[in-house]
Design an enzyme around this catalytic site. Structure first.
Site, PDB file in Angstrom:
ATOM      1  N   GLU A  16      -6.477   0.105   4.909  1.00  0.00           N
ATOM      2  CA  GLU A  16      -5.068   0.378   4.593  1.00  0.00           C
ATOM      3  C   GLU A  16      -4.984   1.606   3.702  1.00  0.00           C
ATOM      4  O   GLU A  16      -6.016   2.098   3.224  1.00  0.00           O
ATOM      5  CB  GLU A  16      -4.467  -0.825   3.830  1.00  0.00           C
ATOM      6  CG  GLU A  16      -3.993  -1.964   4.722  1.00  0.00           C
ATOM      7  CD  GLU A  16      -2.529  -1.807   5.100  1.00  0.00           C
ATOM      8  OE1 GLU A  16      -1.937  -2.785   5.564  1.00  0.00           O
ATOM      9  OE2 GLU A  16      -1.985  -0.710   4.935  1.00  0.00           O
ATOM     10  N   ARG A  99      -0.053 -10.884  -3.617  1.00  0.00           N
ATOM     11  CA  ARG A  99      -0.840  -9.716  -4.042  1.00  0.00           C
ATOM     12  C   ARG A  99      -0.033  -8.464  -3.713  1.00  0.00           C
ATOM     13  O   ARG A  99       0.889  -8.496  -2.876  1.00  0.00           O
ATOM     14  CB  ARG A  99      -2.202  -9.655  -3.358  1.00  0.00           C
ATOM     15  CG  ARG A  99      -2.135  -9.422  -1.840  1.00  0.00           C
ATOM     16  CD  ARG A  99      -3.459  -8.968  -1.276  1.00  0.00           C
ATOM     17  NE  ARG A  99      -3.572  -9.029   0.169  1.00  0.00           N
ATOM     18  CZ  ARG A  99      -3.063  -8.132   0.994  1.00  0.00           C
ATOM     19  NH1 ARG A  99      -2.319  -7.115   0.524  1.00  0.00           N
ATOM     20  NH2 ARG A  99      -3.201  -8.233   2.306  1.00  0.00           N
ATOM     21  N   ASN A 101       0.520  -4.934  -1.821  1.00  0.00           N
ATOM     22  CA  ASN A 101       0.140  -4.582  -0.460  1.00  0.00           C
ATOM     23  C   ASN A 101       0.283  -3.097  -0.157  1.00  0.00           C
ATOM     24  O   ASN A 101      -0.709  -2.444   0.159  1.00  0.00           O
ATOM     25  CB  ASN A 101       0.994  -5.381   0.531  1.00  0.00           C
ATOM     26  CG  ASN A 101       0.472  -5.242   1.931  1.00  0.00           C
ATOM     27  OD1 ASN A 101      -0.704  -5.534   2.192  1.00  0.00           O
ATOM     28  ND2 ASN A 101       1.301  -4.758   2.825  1.00  0.00           N
ATOM     29  N   ASN A 146       6.062  -3.476   2.998  1.00  0.00           N
ATOM     30  CA  ASN A 146       5.290  -2.461   3.704  1.00  0.00           C
ATOM     31  C   ASN A 146       6.140  -1.227   3.930  1.00  0.00           C
ATOM     32  O   ASN A 146       7.309  -1.180   3.502  1.00  0.00           O
ATOM     33  CB  ASN A 146       4.853  -3.033   5.065  1.00  0.00           C
ATOM     34  CG  ASN A 146       3.355  -3.022   5.207  1.00  0.00           C
ATOM     35  OD1 ASN A 146       2.694  -2.061   4.814  1.00  0.00           O
ATOM     36  ND2 ASN A 146       2.800  -4.082   5.772  1.00  0.00           N
ATOM     37  N   ASP A 196       4.228  -1.888  10.088  1.00  0.00           N
ATOM     38  CA  ASP A 196       3.319  -2.001   8.945  1.00  0.00           C
ATOM     39  C   ASP A 196       3.509  -0.756   8.081  1.00  0.00           C
ATOM     40  O   ASP A 196       4.644  -0.397   7.761  1.00  0.00           O
ATOM     41  CB  ASP A 196       1.885  -2.170   9.473  1.00  0.00           C
ATOM     42  CG  ASP A 196       0.989  -2.924   8.526  1.00  0.00           C
ATOM     43  OD1 ASP A 196       0.397  -3.951   8.903  1.00  0.00           O
ATOM     44  OD2 ASP A 196       0.897  -2.472   7.359  1.00  0.00           O
TER      45      ASP A 196
END
Ligand SMILES: O=C1O[C@H](CS(=O)(=O)O)[C@@H](O)[C@H](O)[C@H]1O
Length: 289
Positions: A16, A99, A101, A146, A196
């Site tokens: 990522e 968490r 991201n 995201n 995403d």
């Protein structure tokens, strides 16, 4: 068939946050589920890595050689790639379910990062803004934060909620850092990929990695899909512009979610892929502290 080539065969569980450093021609990225930050020197083709004690979701570079990064337990800074972590903001949420991201800096150097709430039984995923030692809650209504990105004139902020297949736009006031007028920018039908990570190019188009959609889509500022770029991996996770001319599109991908069949079809999944485009990306703003 795709023209996209594997630039870094990282075999990452969940690659990522690719980030291009235009000063050193280095591509940084993370493997969230392996707790790793990578540095790929495109000149020497060497790959360095650093392993942490927890998931690192996203990060930005600062004005010097340092980083600000968002982990499971909160946000930290470090003065160079291997320097000790310095706490900036410790999580106020339940770390068992949540968490950080995805995130990046705005043009004033404020770091914005969103959280992923794994149970997905409430809209607890939130978007936080960090600046001058303070945290501000921008929005809290997602499952997986995201797709954070800003228009070239900094008046529009984009933000996606992946499992809900939606990308939002906000009006953004760069001077104050205030985001208002949240509205739907684009929604994707179920079953063919979900939005995403993303980046906005110098012409204002929004490039979205479609997780489980095996492609990246280029979307006009009005929400019209202009082009599609197949990716040799089922789960693209994020895009970044870079290269000497800022026209190379880098795409991070996830290996951990692929089935055995998909791994046979896409053996380089978990890598960073690249394709030359005909548009320049925006140079990433750096964290101002
Ligand atoms: O960016 C991410 O999104 C994916 C997609 S989803 O939330 O499952 O729809 C998520 O699995 C991944 O862990 C996260 O990093």
């Amino acid at each position: 068939m795709t023209d996209m080539q594997c630039a870094v065969n990282a075999q990452a569980k969940l690659a990522e946050c690719p980030r291009w450093d235009e000063r050193t021609q280095t591509l940084y990225f993370v493997d969230i589920d392996s707790f790793i930050l990578y540095a790929y020197d495109t000149k020497s083709k060497s790959l360095a890595h650093r392993k942490f004690d927890e998931e690192i979701g996203c990060f930005s570079l600062d004005e010097h050689e340092g980083f600000v990064a968002a982990f499971r337990s909160g946000v930290y800074t470090f003065e160079h790639f291997n320097a000790d972590l310095k706490p900036y903001w410790l999580a106020s949420y339940d770390q068992k379910t949540t968490r950080f991201n995805d995130g990046r800096c705005d043009a004033k150097g404020r770091f914005l990062a969103g959280t992923m709430y794994s149970p997905k039984d409430a809209f607890n995923g939130a978007l936080h803004q960090f600046s001058q030692g303070k945290e501000t809650l921008i929005d809290q209504a997602a499952w997986t934060s995201n797709g954070l990105a800003f228009s070239p004139d900094n008046t529009i902020m984009y933000y996606s909620d992946t499992p809900n297949h939606v990308v939002y736009q906000f009006d953004y006031d760069l001077e104050s850092g205030v985001a208002t007028n949240k509205r739907i920018f684009i929604e994707f039908p179920r079953g063919n990929g979900r939005p995403d990570g993303a980046a906005v190019d110098s012409e204002g188009n929004y490039w979205s990695a479609l997780y489980q959609g095996q492609r990246v889509v280029k979307i006009s500022p009005q929400g019209k899909i202009l082009e599609e770029y197949p990716v040799p991996a089922t789960y693209p996770t994020m895009v970044a512009f870079g290269g000497t001319d800022m026209q190379t599109l880098f795409v991070s991908t996830c290996r951990g979610a692929q089935t055995e069949e998909e791994l046979k079809q896409f053996p380089e999944a978990g890598g960073i892929f690249a394709i030359e485009t005909n548009v320049k990306g925006q140079i990433e703003p750096r964290f101002a502290g």
